[in-house]
Scaffold this motif. Structure first.
Motif, PDB file in Angstrom:
ATOM      1  N   LEU A 288      -6.874 123.594 113.219  1.00 19.10           N
ATOM      2  CA  LEU A 288      -6.718 124.634 114.376  1.00 19.10           C
ATOM      3  C   LEU A 288      -7.901 125.142 114.857  1.00 19.10           C
ATOM      4  CD1 LEU A 288      -3.712 126.536 112.674  1.00 19.10           C
ATOM      5  CD2 LEU A 288      -3.431 124.867 114.334  1.00 19.10           C
ATOM      6  N   ASP A 291      -9.194 124.346 118.800  1.00 19.18           N
ATOM      7  CA  ASP A 291      -8.597 124.952 119.817  1.00 19.18           C
ATOM      8  C   ASP A 291      -9.058 126.223 120.050  1.00 19.18           C
ATOM      9  OD1 ASP A 291      -6.883 126.035 121.582  1.00 19.18           O
ATOM     10  OD2 ASP A 291      -5.031 125.194 121.186  1.00 19.18           O
ATOM     11  N   ASN A 294      -7.452 129.631 119.738  1.00 20.60           N
ATOM     12  CA  ASN A 294      -6.858 130.057 118.353  1.00 20.60           C
ATOM     13  C   ASN A 294      -7.843 130.915 117.829  1.00 20.60           C
ATOM     14  OD1 ASN A 294      -4.613 128.668 118.542  1.00 20.60           O
ATOM     15  ND2 ASN A 294      -5.470 126.766 117.386  1.00 20.60           N
ATOM     16  N   ARG A 391      -1.481 120.665 112.348  1.00 18.32           N
ATOM     17  CA  ARG A 391      -1.606 120.918 113.802  1.00 18.32           C
ATOM     18  C   ARG A 391      -0.187 120.632 114.414  1.00 18.32           C
ATOM     19  NH1 ARG A 391      -4.522 117.103 114.493  1.00 18.32           N
ATOM     20  NH2 ARG A 391      -6.467 117.964 114.018  1.00 18.32           N
ATOM     21  N   THR A 392       0.454 119.563 114.270  1.00 13.28           N
ATOM     22  CA  THR A 392       1.774 119.457 114.836  1.00 13.28           C
ATOM     23  C   THR A 392       2.747 120.731 114.752  1.00 13.28           C
ATOM     24  OG1 THR A 392       1.396 117.058 114.592  1.00 13.28           O
ATOM     25  CG2 THR A 392       3.779 117.773 115.170  1.00 13.28           C
ATOM     26  N   ASP A 395       1.524 123.803 116.523  1.00 10.89           N
ATOM     27  CA  ASP A 395       1.645 123.878 117.870  1.00 10.89           C
ATOM     28  C   ASP A 395       3.159 124.128 118.293  1.00 10.89           C
ATOM     29  OD1 ASP A 395      -1.043 123.493 118.271  1.00 10.89           O
ATOM     30  OD2 ASP A 395      -0.734 121.135 118.530  1.00 10.89           O
ATOM     31  N   ARG A 396       3.832 123.120 117.392  1.00 13.22           N
ATOM     32  CA  ARG A 396       5.524 123.455 117.675  1.00 13.22           C
ATOM     33  C   ARG A 396       5.783 125.068 117.558  1.00 13.22           C
ATOM     34  NH1 ARG A 396      10.198 120.574 114.193  1.00 13.22           N
ATOM     35  NH2 ARG A 396      12.045 121.492 115.292  1.00 13.22           N
ATOM     36  N   ASP A 399       4.355 127.141 120.379  1.00 10.57           N
ATOM     37  CA  ASP A 399       5.142 126.817 121.657  1.00 10.57           C
ATOM     38  C   ASP A 399       6.582 127.360 121.744  1.00 10.57           C
ATOM     39  OD1 ASP A 399       2.863 125.536 122.528  1.00 10.57           O
ATOM     40  OD2 ASP A 399       3.458 123.539 122.113  1.00 10.57           O
TER      41      ASP A 399
END
Length: 448
Positions: A288, A291, A294, A391-392, A395-396, A399
């Motif tokens: 993270l 990005d 963040n 990360r996946t 992000d989910r 979002d």
């Protein structure tokens, strides 16, 4: 039992297991009881003395229990859910010895224990305490036909075949595992006290909770909307957090105001026992920190070493602390990444913070399953996620494609409405009042 004034103040003996994660919820109960004028004696590990004294309760350190717990403490384990029933040898007798040492000069109206209530049950059957209650600071387990098994990490079955398999597992535990593994260990110690053996085929609840009152530090939704099958008196109280004096802003890190102002703060922590940063903290930083949107707040006793390794990150977006007060940190967060301690989870949800859980030891997988079932976060189902997995999932959640924030908010409203320490007081006062007004001594052993 002689009738007494139901309005008089109580004398309460508390006993909490040695880990700090078990002490923190009991703090809220102790503080609320003391604030209402009740006299409180708290028996726990010597390591928790400062935490006890902050509440105004009288502290009594364990000695016999400390010897039983020492091997667990060395291995950073709690000994609660590993299925090693041999670890309970000597514990019941040690509990009774410790309780008697306090009760010799303190006639308690009620004994409140957080886990392993075997000594409390024995002392009740001996007539040495009027009643006892239990406090749930880990997931609540039941032998109901559709209740997931302890340390399974599962959610309630949704098919007829799954329900049948689940029921068979419960039957196996009730009629084979507990009678032939745990029951003999407890009966051997009960015989030393002059008590008879526990009946064959008692359900899981008989070994885990008080029939008279079980207080659970969460909410019905977070417990799959169910309660233990053989308990009638369950009180959900939400997260238990003591209202201790807040540290001044001078004691907070120099970067605190930066975190307060940032729109996307992500907390990363690993609880109070399993704190090796290689399992979760490091993959989360690697995932993270690239990005720039963040801001990572890493809370770990290994913060100095982590800062030497990662510095402030390529974008200057990693902040470190050995410890931070949760009630100040959590309102800043958009997401909490954690190995899934029960207390941390309930506190985060009370602040309406979605969760990313990565813990499989002891009860952590069960806590994560509850979060996932409630739609308030994602369970990675591993102790050692890869950076890509973190990360996946992060992000989910960020979002909000799965309405995680909405569900966390809904749970937060439910948890905060349950009253915390004040409801603990109400429940214990009601239990003692009913006990004092009972014509005959309460019975326990034959009622399961």
């Amino acid at each position: 039992m002689e009738k007494t004034d139901p309005g008089r103040k109580m004398k309460v003996l508390l006993h909490s297991h040695f880990p700090a994660g078990h002490c923190y919820p009991m703090q809220a109960a102790a503080q609320a009881l003391v604030s209402r004028g009740h006299q409180v004696v708290w028996l726990t590990s010597g390591d928790n003395e400062a935490r006890v004294r902050l509440t105004g309760a009288d502290f009594v350190p364990t000695f016999a229990l400390a010897a039983v717990d020492a091997p667990l403490m060395r291995r950073h384990e709690t000994g609660l859910l590993d299925g090693d029933w041999g670890r309970h040898r000597g514990r019941l007798l040690a509990q009774v010895d410790e309780y008697r040492s306090v009760l010799d000069g303190f006639q308690a109206d009620v004994l409140l224990v957080d886990v392993l209530p075997h000594g409390a049950r024995a002392l009740f059957e001996l007539g040495e305490i009027p009643v006892y209650a239990t406090l749930g600071v880990i997931p609540m387990y039941s032998s109901a036909w559709n209740a997931p098994h302890a340390v399974s990490g599962r959610q309630p079955p949704t098919t007829w075949f799954g329900m049948l398999v689940n029921w068979l597992r419960h039957a196996y535990i009730r009629w084979i595992v507990l009678p032939w593994s745990l029951r003999p260990v407890l009966n051997g110690q009960r015989s030393v006290l002059g008590l008879g053996g526990l009946p064959y085929g008692q359900p899981l609840e008989a070994f885990t909770y008080s029939r008279f009152l079980h207080i659970q530090a969460s909410s019905p939704t977070l417990e799959f909307g169910m309660r233990p099958a053989y308990l009638e008196n369950v009180s959900y109280v939400g997260p238990l957090v003591a209202q201790l004096k807040s540290p001044s802003t001078q004691n907070l890190p120099d970067w605190w105001e930066r975190a307060v102002a940032h729109p996307r703060v992500i907390g990363i922590t690993q609880g109070t026992l399993a704190m090796d940063p290689t399992s979760l903290i490091i993959p989360s930083i690697e995932a993270l920190s690239p990005d720039p949107g963040n801001l990572l707040v890493v809370v770990s006793p290994h913060s100095a070493g982590l800062e030497r390794r990662f510095g402030q990150g390529r974008h200057g977006n990693i902040l470190y602390a050995d410890w931070l007060p949760y009630h100040l940190l959590l309102p800043l967060l958009r997401l909490l990444i954690t190995n899934g301690g029960y207390g941390s989870i309930t506190q985060a949800l009370s602040h309406k913070v979605p969760l990313l859980c990565a813990g499989q030891t002891e009860d952590k997988k069960d806590t994560a399953a509850r979060v996932s079932w409630a739609g308030a976060g994602i369970d990675l189902k591993t102790d050692n996620p890869s950076a890509e997995q973190v990360r996946t999932a992060a992000d989910r959640i960020l979002d909000d494609s799965g309405s995680y924030l909405e569900n966390a908010t809904r749970l937060g409203v439910e948890l905060n409405a349950l009253g915390g320490g004040e409801t603990v007081c109400d429940a214990l006062e009601d239990l003692v009042r009913r006990t004092r007004l009972t014509e005959k001594p309460l019975q326990d052993i034959g009622r399961w």
